[in-house]
Design an enzyme around this catalytic site. Structure first.
Site, PDB file in Angstrom:
ATOM      1  N   THR B 160      34.383  35.171  39.164  1.00 11.15           N
ATOM      2  CA  THR B 160      35.415  34.098  39.236  1.00 11.15           C
ATOM      3  C   THR B 160      36.646  34.773  38.406  1.00 11.15           C
ATOM      4  O   THR B 160      37.528  35.853  38.958  1.00 11.15           O
ATOM      5  CB  THR B 160      35.069  32.759  38.869  1.00 11.15           C
ATOM      6  OG1 THR B 160      34.667  32.479  37.500  1.00 11.15           O
ATOM      7  CG2 THR B 160      34.114  32.141  39.524  1.00 11.15           C
ATOM      8  N   LYS B 186      27.638  36.825  35.404  1.00 14.90           N
ATOM      9  CA  LYS B 186      29.022  36.569  35.544  1.00 14.90           C
ATOM     10  C   LYS B 186      29.529  35.288  34.416  1.00 14.90           C
ATOM     11  O   LYS B 186      28.355  34.905  33.995  1.00 14.90           O
ATOM     12  CB  LYS B 186      29.780  36.125  36.903  1.00 14.90           C
ATOM     13  CG  LYS B 186      29.082  34.676  37.598  1.00 14.90           C
ATOM     14  CD  LYS B 186      29.897  33.525  37.151  1.00 14.90           C
ATOM     15  CE  LYS B 186      31.314  33.563  37.117  1.00 14.90           C
ATOM     16  NZ  LYS B 186      31.674  32.334  36.829  1.00 14.90           N
ATOM     17  N   THR B 197      29.258  28.272  32.833  1.00 13.70           N
ATOM     18  CA  THR B 197      29.392  28.925  34.146  1.00 13.70           C
ATOM     19  C   THR B 197      28.926  30.274  34.155  1.00 13.70           C
ATOM     20  O   THR B 197      29.717  31.282  34.105  1.00 13.70           O
ATOM     21  CB  THR B 197      30.606  28.873  34.827  1.00 13.70           C
ATOM     22  OG1 THR B 197      30.785  27.587  35.088  1.00 13.70           O
ATOM     23  CG2 THR B 197      30.391  29.239  36.286  1.00 13.70           C
ATOM     24  N   GLU B 283      37.368  34.372  28.970  1.00 15.14           N
ATOM     25  CA  GLU B 283      38.805  34.271  29.354  1.00 15.14           C
ATOM     26  C   GLU B 283      39.624  34.531  28.332  1.00 15.14           C
ATOM     27  O   GLU B 283      39.747  33.930  27.265  1.00 15.14           O
ATOM     28  CB  GLU B 283      38.829  33.078  29.867  1.00 15.14           C
ATOM     29  CG  GLU B 283      38.188  32.707  31.296  1.00 15.14           C
ATOM     30  CD  GLU B 283      38.096  31.263  31.932  1.00 15.14           C
ATOM     31  OE1 GLU B 283      38.060  31.087  32.959  1.00 15.14           O
ATOM     32  OE2 GLU B 283      38.455  30.363  31.053  1.00 15.14           O
ATOM     33  N   ASN B 406      43.897  29.038  31.868  1.00 16.02           N
ATOM     34  CA  ASN B 406      43.127  27.845  31.876  1.00 16.02           C
ATOM     35  C   ASN B 406      44.399  26.606  32.012  1.00 16.02           C
ATOM     36  O   ASN B 406      43.994  25.544  32.616  1.00 16.02           O
ATOM     37  CB  ASN B 406      42.161  27.359  30.800  1.00 16.02           C
ATOM     38  CG  ASN B 406      40.987  28.004  30.967  1.00 16.02           C
ATOM     39  OD1 ASN B 406      40.231  27.883  31.878  1.00 16.02           O
ATOM     40  ND2 ASN B 406      40.662  28.836  29.903  1.00 16.02           N
ATOM     41  N   THR B 411      45.623  25.741  40.378  1.00 18.84           N
ATOM     42  CA  THR B 411      46.491  25.645  41.110  1.00 18.84           C
ATOM     43  C   THR B 411      47.067  26.989  41.207  1.00 18.84           C
ATOM     44  O   THR B 411      46.383  27.975  41.299  1.00 18.84           O
ATOM     45  CB  THR B 411      47.780  24.737  40.485  1.00 18.84           C
ATOM     46  OG1 THR B 411      47.766  25.135  39.036  1.00 18.84           O
ATOM     47  CG2 THR B 411      47.620  23.503  40.459  1.00 18.84           C
TER      48      THR B 411
END
Lengths: 411, 411
Positions: B160, B186, B197, B283, B406, B411
Site C-alpha cells: 500500500t 507489507k 496492517t 510511513e 496520513n 483522498t
C-alpha cells in the site's frame, strides 16, 4: 437548609483567574532560566490553605514532586506554591533532590513560612541539573500581590512550548455565599493518561477539609485531566494542586452538604476547561478534538474508548488533513480492549453520520471537509449500542509542527 | 540421530524468496484497484500445504480474515493464498463478507481447488466496498509460476504506502536435508501491538504438522511481529500465514526432533527479518530504531518496556531530530507499567552511555549527533538492573512525511 439536594447554578467568570477566590496572591518573573520570557512564579495564600494534589503515575517522578509530597504530608496544608519552567529537575538524582529542597527552603525564607507549607514544582527539559543559583536569586525577587496582572504573570511563568496561557474561573453559591474556583494550567507535549507534563493549579475560597477536597479532586481528575492526550507520553512531572483558603465562610463542604453537588460541578467545570485548553494547545495543534462515546458497558469503558480514539496518530493525522476517515476511528475502537459488538457501532463526525450498525453510510465528503475546515473543535460521536456507559476525551490533531517542535526541542 | 540437540547453522539466502522453498509458485498483476501499480497476487502450492496463521487482535476484523479462518478450520491446510491491495474490505458489513466469499470462490475456480483450500486477504482503505468485478476479473488472469520474477511480482502486488518490497529467506539443515523458509511482507502504517496492517506470508518446504507449526508461529510472533510499532495503531486486517509444502522430505518436525531448534531459529530469523523491514519502512521513516532492554524482571516485561520506548512519539521525533534525548527514553520506561527501580537505570544510545544508575553522564553531543546522523539503524540499549529478563523491539522515527502521508491517505 432542608437537606434536599440543590443544584445551584455554575457560572463562568469572564477573565476570572486564580486571584478571583479570596485570599490569593501571585507573581511571575524572569529569573534567567529562559532567554527572555518569564520562568519563575508563585501563588501565595493569606492563610495556610487546605490542599489536595494528584501526581503523575509515571514511576520516574521528578525531584520536586517528592519534596511537595513531603510538604503536604505534614498537615495537609500549603501556603505557597513555587514553580519554575525551562527545567524539569527530573532524572537528576541526589543532586536534583537537594536542589528541590533548596528551592523550597529559599521560598519559605522569602515568604516567612515553615518549609512544610511550601510546595515546589518544575517543568521543562528532563535530565539537566537545575541552575539553582538562578532559581534562588529569582525567588528572592518574588513579591506576590493581588493586582490583576499578577495572575497573568504567573500564567506565563509556567509555560514551556505552550503557545498561550490557560486559565479559568467558575463560581457557584454555597450556603448563600458566592464561592469561586480559579485555575491555571500548562500543557503542550507529553500529554497523556494519568497526567502528563501537565501542571494545573486551582484556587478556591471554599471551606473544605483536605481529605474531602482530595476525594473530589481524584474523582474529577479521572474525568478531566486523565482524559486528555496529546502524544501518549506521560511526563515525570505532572501534578494538579487545589488550594482552598476557606475565606468564603461557608460551612465546611462534604458530600452530605446540601450544596455539595454545586461545588463538585464547579470544580469539575474548572478542571474540564483547563483540560480542553491543554488539549487545544497540544504541540503543533490546529484543532481541538472532542470524542463523546455512548452505549459502552460502563462509564470507564466509554472513557477508555474515547481516549483510544483521540490518541490514535492516524485519527489525529486525518483531522489535520480534514479527512472524515471513520475507518480509523472504528479501528481504534476495535483495539481499545473494551467489550464491543463489532456489528453495532454508530459513528458521526460533527452532525454527519458516517457509520450505522457498523455499515458505511453515504455522506457528502464536501460537507465533511467543510465541517473539519471551518470548526475550531472537531466533534466525534460514537455509539457502541452495547450498554449505558458514556464518557468523553479530548485531544488535538497531529501536524508537521508537532514533529518540528519535538525533533528540535532540546537543541 | 542420537537425540541430543543439534544447533545446525541458520544461513541467510541472498535474493531468496517465497519461491526458494520447494513446491511454490507466485503471481502478481495489475487488476485495476490501483491506478497503475500491481494490486492482486497469489501464492500457489503444488500440494495442499499445512498451515499456521495468526490474526489481528483488533475486535473489528475485516471480512477476508473471517473467510480465511473458515478455510483453515476445515483441515488445517491451504493450497492457494490470494491477496489484493488498495482496499481492505474492512467495515463493509454483510456485503463485504459476500465479496470475500466471492473472491475465494473465483480463486478456487481459477486454480481448480476446493474452496476451503483457498485463503483470501485484503489491505488498503477501510470502509469502502471491494470493487469485486475488478477483483474476480483479475483472479481469472492469475497464472502463478516459479520463475524468479514471479515472487517479486507478488511482493509488489501486496503493497500500500510501503516504499519498498520486503522479502527474506533462510535455510538450515534438518535430517541432513536443506530446508528453506522464505517470506514476504507489507507494512507501513497502522503498525503496532499484536499485528498491524501487517501482512506476512511465509513459505517452507519443511515437513511439519499444522498444530506444531501453529505453536511455533504463535511463540515467534510474540517476539517478532508483535514487537514492532510504527504508530501504535492496530489494523483490522493483520495476518501472518505460514504454508509448509512438506517437500523437503525430512521426518516430521516437533519439539522432540533433534533439529527442532534449528528449524525454530530459522523461522524466527525469517520473521524477525520481515519485522525489521516493516519497521524500517514505516510511513515516512528515515531510520530503523532497535531497542534492547536487559535486566527486567521477565522477558515479557523487557519486551513491553522496549516496545513502549520505540512507540513513544517523543522518542521517535527525537531520533528524527538526531537528538540523543535520553530523558524521553527514561520517561517512557517510567510509564511502561513494568516494575522498575527508578534509581538503577542505564541507557546508551549506540555506544554512547548517557545514563548510569539513573544519573546523567557527560557525553559528547557531537558524537551522539554524528551517530544518529550516520547510522541507518539507531540502537537504544537499556539496562533496568532489576532482573534477568531481556527483549527487543523495533520501530522508526516520526517525520514530517508520516503526517503528510496520513493527512492525505484516503483522498
Amino acid at each position: 437548609m432542608n437537606g434536599t439536594k440543590q443544584t445551584n447554578k455554575v457560572e463562568l467568570v469572564e477573565k476570572g483567574s486564580i486571584l478571583t477566590p479570596k485570599g490569593f496572591k501571585a507573581a511571575g518573573i524572569h529569573a534567567g532560566l529562559k532567554r527572555k520570557r518569564k520562568d519563575l512564579g508563585a501563588i501565595l495564600c493569606e492563610v495556610p490553605a487546605n490542599v489536595a494534589a494528584v501526581y503523575t503515575l509515571n514511576q520516574i517522578q521528578a525531584a520536586p514532586l517528592k519534596v511537595t509530597q513531603e510538604s503536604i504530608a505534614v498537615e495537609g496544608k500549603i501556603q505557597a506554591l513555587v514553580v519554575n519552567s525551562a527545567n524539569a529537575n527530573a532524572c537528576t538524582g541526589e543532586r536534583g533532590l537537594q536542589d528541590a529542597y533548596t528551592m523550597r527552603q529559599a521560598s519559605a525564607q522569602q515568604f516567612g513560612l515553615d518549609e512544610h507549607l511550601v510546595a515546589v514544582t518544575s517543568t521543562g527539559v528532563i535530565g539537566e541539573y537545575l541552575p539553582i543559583e538562578k532559581v534562588t536569586s529569582g525567588i528572592r525577587l518574588l513579591e506576590p500581590n493581588s493586582v490583576e496582572g499578577s495572575a497573568d504573570d504567573f500564567n506565563h511563568a509556567i509555560l514551556t512550548t505552550d503557545t498561550t496561557t490557560k486559565q479559568t474561573c467558575y463560581q457557584t453559591t454555597v450556603d448563600g455565599q458566592t464561592i469561586s474556583i480559579g485555575g491555571v494550567a500548562k500543557g503542550s507535549g507529553m500529554i497523556h493518561p494519568n497526567m502528563a507534563t501537565m501542571l494545573s493549579f486551582v484556587t478556591t475560597d471554599a471551606v473544605i477539609e483536605s481529605e474531602v477536597l482530595q476525594h473530589a479532586l481524584s474523582g474529577i481528575t479521572n474525568q478531566t485531566f486523565n482524559r486528555i492526550t496529546v502524544d501518549g507520553d506521560t511526563s515525570t512531572n505532572d501534578m494538579a494542586v487545589v488550594m482552598a483558603s476557606g475565606l468564603a465562610g461557608n460551612t465546611s463542604l462534604s458530600p452530605t452538604h446540601p450544596d455539595w453537588e454545586a461545588f463538585y460541578e464547579t470544580l469539575k467545570q474548572a478542571c474540564e476547561s483547563l483540560s480542553k485548553q491543554i488539549a487545544r494547545d497540544g504541540e503543533g495543534a490546529t484543532k481541538l478534538i472532542e470524542v463523546q462515546v455512548n452505549g459502552a458497558q460502563s462509564d470507564e469503558d466509554a472513557g477508555k474508548v474515547a481516549k483510544q480514539i483521540v490518541g490514535s496518530d492516524l485519527v489525529k493525522s486525518a483531522v489535520f488533513g480534514k479527512d472524515a476517515n471513520w475507518g480509523r476511528i472504528i479501528c481504534a475502537i476495535g483495539y481499545s480492549g473494551c467489550p464491543i459488538n463489532p456489528d453495532k457501532i454508530d459513528i458521526a463526525i460533527g452532525d454527519i453520520q458516517t457509520l450505522e450498525n457498523s455499515q458505511p453510510l453515504h455522506f457528502s465528503e464536501e460537507q465533511a471537509t467543510a465541517y473539519m475546515t471551518n470548526e475550531e473543535t472537531i466533534m466525534i460521536h460514537v455509539n457502541l449500542n452495547n450498554g449505558e456507559g458514556s464518557g468523553k476525551a479530548w485531544g488535538c490533531d497531529l501536524t508537521y509542527d508537532y514533529v518540528r517542535i519535538n525533533a528540535g526541542y532540546r537543541t
